[in-house]
Write a protein that holds these residues in place. Structure first.
Motif, mmCIF file in Angstrom:
data_model
loop_
_atom_site.group_PDB
_atom_site.id
_atom_site.type_symbol
_atom_site.label_atom_id
_atom_site.label_comp_id
_atom_site.label_asym_id
_atom_site.label_seq_id
_atom_site.Cartn_x
_atom_site.Cartn_y
_atom_site.Cartn_z
ATOM 1 N N ALA A 352 0.833 -1.205 0.000
ATOM 2 C CA ALA A 352 0.000 0.000 0.000
ATOM 3 C C ALA A 352 0.868 1.256 0.000
ATOM 4 O O ALA A 352 0.583 2.228 -0.711
ATOM 5 C CB ALA A 352 -0.923 -0.014 1.217
ATOM 6 N N GLN A 353 1.932 1.246 0.792
ATOM 7 C CA GLN A 353 2.838 2.395 0.814
ATOM 8 C C GLN A 353 3.556 2.551 -0.530
ATOM 9 O O GLN A 353 3.774 3.672 -1.006
ATOM 10 C CB GLN A 353 3.867 2.232 1.932
ATOM 11 C CG GLN A 353 4.739 3.473 2.152
ATOM 12 C CD GLN A 353 5.892 3.192 3.084
ATOM 13 O OE1 GLN A 353 6.805 2.454 2.725
ATOM 14 N NE2 GLN A 353 5.851 3.778 4.280
ATOM 15 N N THR A 354 3.903 1.436 -1.155
ATOM 16 C CA THR A 354 4.525 1.477 -2.479
ATOM 17 C C THR A 354 3.613 2.160 -3.488
ATOM 18 O O THR A 354 4.061 2.966 -4.318
ATOM 19 C CB THR A 354 4.860 0.051 -2.943
ATOM 20 O OG1 THR A 354 5.815 -0.521 -2.050
ATOM 21 C CG2 THR A 354 5.418 0.057 -4.363
ATOM 22 N N GLY A 355 2.309 1.867 -3.413
ATOM 23 C CA GLY A 355 1.365 2.524 -4.306
ATOM 24 C C GLY A 355 1.249 4.010 -4.023
ATOM 25 O O GLY A 355 1.111 4.817 -4.949
ATOM 26 N N ARG A 435 4.835 11.842 2.120
ATOM 27 C CA ARG A 435 4.592 12.848 1.092
ATOM 28 C C ARG A 435 4.356 12.153 -0.250
ATOM 29 O O ARG A 435 5.225 11.436 -0.750
ATOM 30 C CB ARG A 435 5.771 13.807 1.005
ATOM 31 C CG ARG A 435 5.507 15.028 0.115
ATOM 32 C CD ARG A 435 6.635 16.024 0.231
ATOM 33 N NE ARG A 435 6.775 16.510 1.587
ATOM 34 C CZ ARG A 435 6.043 17.478 2.129
ATOM 35 N NH1 ARG A 435 5.092 18.050 1.394
ATOM 36 N NH2 ARG A 435 6.229 17.866 3.366
ATOM 37 N N THR A 436 3.171 12.352 -0.797
ATOM 38 C CA THR A 436 2.805 11.754 -2.079
ATOM 39 C C THR A 436 2.612 12.856 -3.115
ATOM 40 O O THR A 436 2.646 14.058 -2.804
ATOM 41 C CB THR A 436 1.522 10.929 -1.946
ATOM 42 O OG1 THR A 436 0.410 11.812 -1.703
ATOM 43 C CG2 THR A 436 1.622 9.937 -0.796
ATOM 44 N N SER A 437 2.367 12.435 -4.352
ATOM 45 C CA SER A 437 2.143 13.411 -5.420
ATOM 46 C C SER A 437 0.871 14.206 -5.213
ATOM 47 O O SER A 437 0.731 15.319 -5.734
ATOM 48 C CB SER A 437 2.090 12.690 -6.768
ATOM 49 O OG SER A 437 1.052 11.710 -6.769
ATOM 50 N N ALA A 438 -0.061 13.650 -4.439
ATOM 51 C CA ALA A 438 -1.323 14.341 -4.162
ATOM 52 C C ALA A 438 -1.298 15.074 -2.830
ATOM 53 O O ALA A 438 -2.333 15.572 -2.386
ATOM 54 C CB ALA A 438 -2.472 13.339 -4.192
ATOM 55 N N GLY A 439 -0.139 15.121 -2.172
ATOM 56 C CA GLY A 439 -0.044 15.761 -0.869
ATOM 57 C C GLY A 439 0.277 14.759 0.221
ATOM 58 O O GLY A 439 0.505 13.569 -0.042
ATOM 59 N N ASP A 440 0.269 15.230 1.463
ATOM 60 C CA ASP A 440 0.565 14.349 2.586
ATOM 61 C C ASP A 440 -0.576 13.364 2.803
ATOM 62 O O ASP A 440 -1.757 13.721 2.716
ATOM 63 C CB ASP A 440 0.789 15.164 3.860
ATOM 64 C CG ASP A 440 2.100 15.956 3.815
ATOM 65 O OD1 ASP A 440 2.958 15.609 2.990
ATOM 66 O OD2 ASP A 440 2.242 16.928 4.583
#
Length: 464
Positions: A352-355, A435-440
């Motif tokens: 899930a974190q990888t995604g 931190r992801t591409s869509a935000g935290d």
């Protein structure tokens, strides 16, 4: 003179036998009358209103806050899916709400007639203690079911409106699609009806035996509190599973893959047995009561002989049956099972974190996740509940020679539930957010809940 003027139980039964069938008050008619009497009470109306409105407001309010009840099962997922809300409500209901609700309803069904002194009027109208008991028991059961349905429906609506129909993360880290989550949540609420019926039967028994005494009203809540205290103790698995309120906890086994059905099914059967036995004892005592004596509203000696001893015997029999039909011994919490549960859940959550971070996809088989745990410095023979479990999880990535590892501190309760708290490295489980591409977004590996199957056989190795 008074005794001669009052109808004796024999006279009442003789009168019933000579009453024409058309003049008899049926159970259905008596049931409708008892339901109307219950719903007419202001406290019952208030409880119904609260159960059908308050959970939705609570779930919606908590879901809108920045701080979540992470110490509650599924509480940390209330921002992620609307299906977490009814499960948080279910955990609270099994601990506090349902025991209190059954006390107010079932614990007062018969005692209210003692306080008001209306037994003679009711007997004259219905002319059958058996029909009176059946109508009152069914009416109490109906109101209890309405209260449970209100809690389930209201909390579900509040969660779906506030957060949305999104996938739910199970207790082993696997993702449940919205449709699967809906069915499993509904099944979890249905499973807790068994211990609720057990408490309702105990409430009926207390209401019959103790009469106008307030102890009859409090009996289900007292029994539930005693069971909660017992669940905190390091009891052997057969004793733990034989408690009538065990299904209030084991519904969590539905949210693992495969589902941990053994403890749950035992809890359901035991709860139903207690409900039927307690209700049958209440019926026997009610039919033996001398309604010509206004002071006869229960006797302590009769309560011990006819109520407490049979229930104690039922507990002993269920403990013996569970012990004879299962292989689990001791606490059921063993090092190999803890390692296997932790490694399996970590593998699911790592994916899930990888995604979230848009890394190359990887499967559980490729990760080859394993865990090594110690408890208070003991490794080979580590077992039992406690907050002194320390585990190191290791995994492998395709094309990477180095082995990844992460440290977790585990707090395992006596019923097999655990909280895994990440203790590094910071790139994996060191921060609450990633931190992801869509935000935290919440880091699924930072802290998570899990479940150890108390009845499962210990795996040969801590494999993924």
């Amino acid at each position: 003179m008074t005794a001669a003027a009052s109808p004796t139980p024999t006279a009442v039964s003789r009168e019933v036998s000579h009453t024409p069938a058309s003049g008899r008050v049926t159970v259905a008619r008596s049931y409708r009358f008892e339901v109307v009497k219950l719903v007419a009470q202001w406290r019952i109306r208030l409880l119904l209103l609260a159960c059908w409105i308050a959970p939705a407001l609570f779930v919606a309010g908590v879901s809108a806050q920045s701080t979540l009840p992470t110490d509650t099962l599924f509480g940390r997922w209330m921002h992620a899916t609307g299906w977490a809300g009814p499960l948080v409500t279910l955990g609270f209901a099994g601990t506090w709400a349902l025991p209190l609700l059954t006390s107010v309803v079932a614990g007062d069904v018969f005692a209210s007639e003692d306080r008001l002194g209306t037994w003679r009027h009711l007997l004259v109208a219905v002319r059958s203690p058996r029909r009176i008991f059946a109508a009152k028991a069914l009416a109490g059961l109906t109101v209890v079911l309405l209260l449970v349905a209100g809690l389930a429906v209201s909390s579900t609506v509040g969660g779906l409106v506030a957060v949305g129909n999104r996938p739910l993360v199970g207790l082993d880290g696997h993702l449940l699609a919205p449709g699967d989550a809906a069915g499993t949540v509904l099944l979890a609420w249905a499973c807790v009806l068994a211990p609720t019926l057990a408490l309702a039967g105990i409430g009926l028994l207390g209401s019959v035996v103790l009469g106008r005494s307030p102890m009859g009203l409090l009996l289900p809540a007292i029994v539930a509190l005693a069971m909660q205290l017992a669940q905190m103790l390091p009891l052997p698995v057969p004793v733990r599973l034989a408690l009538p309120g065990n299904a209030f906890l084991t519904w969590s086994g539905l949210f693992t893959g495969p589902a941990q059905l053994g403890p749950l099914l035992i809890g359901i059967v035991v709860g139903l047995l207690w409900g039927v036995t307690a209700t049958a004892l209440a019926c026997v005592l009610f039919l033996r009561r001398d309604f010509t004596n206004p002071a006869d509203d229960g006797a302590a000696r009769r309560a011990v002989r006819t109520a407490a001893l049979p229930l104690a015997g039922l507990l002993g029999v269920t403990v013996a049956v569970v012990a004879a039909t299962t292989t689990a011994t001791g606490s059921g919490i063993e090092r190999a099972k803890v390692q296997n549960a932790l490694a399996t859940e970590f593998a699911h959550l790592y994916r899930a974190q990888t995604g979230q971070l848009h890394r190359p996809a990887v499967t559980e088989g490729q990760l080859r996740t394993a865990a090594t745990c110690t408890k208070a410095g003991v490794q080979d023979d580590a077992h039992g509940a406690g907050n002194d479990w320390r585990c190191v999880v290791s995994w492998h990535l395709p094309g990477v020679a180095a082995t990844g590892s992460a440290v977790y501190q585990l707090d395992i309760t006596a019923d097999g539930r655990f909280v895994a708290d990440g203790d590094g490295p910071k790139e994996v489980n060191g921060y609450f957010l990633v931190r992801t591409s869509a935000g935290d977004a919440p880091n699924p590996l930072w802290q998570f809940d899990g479940d150890v199957d108390l009845l499962s056989a210990s795996p040969d190795s801590p494999a993924s």
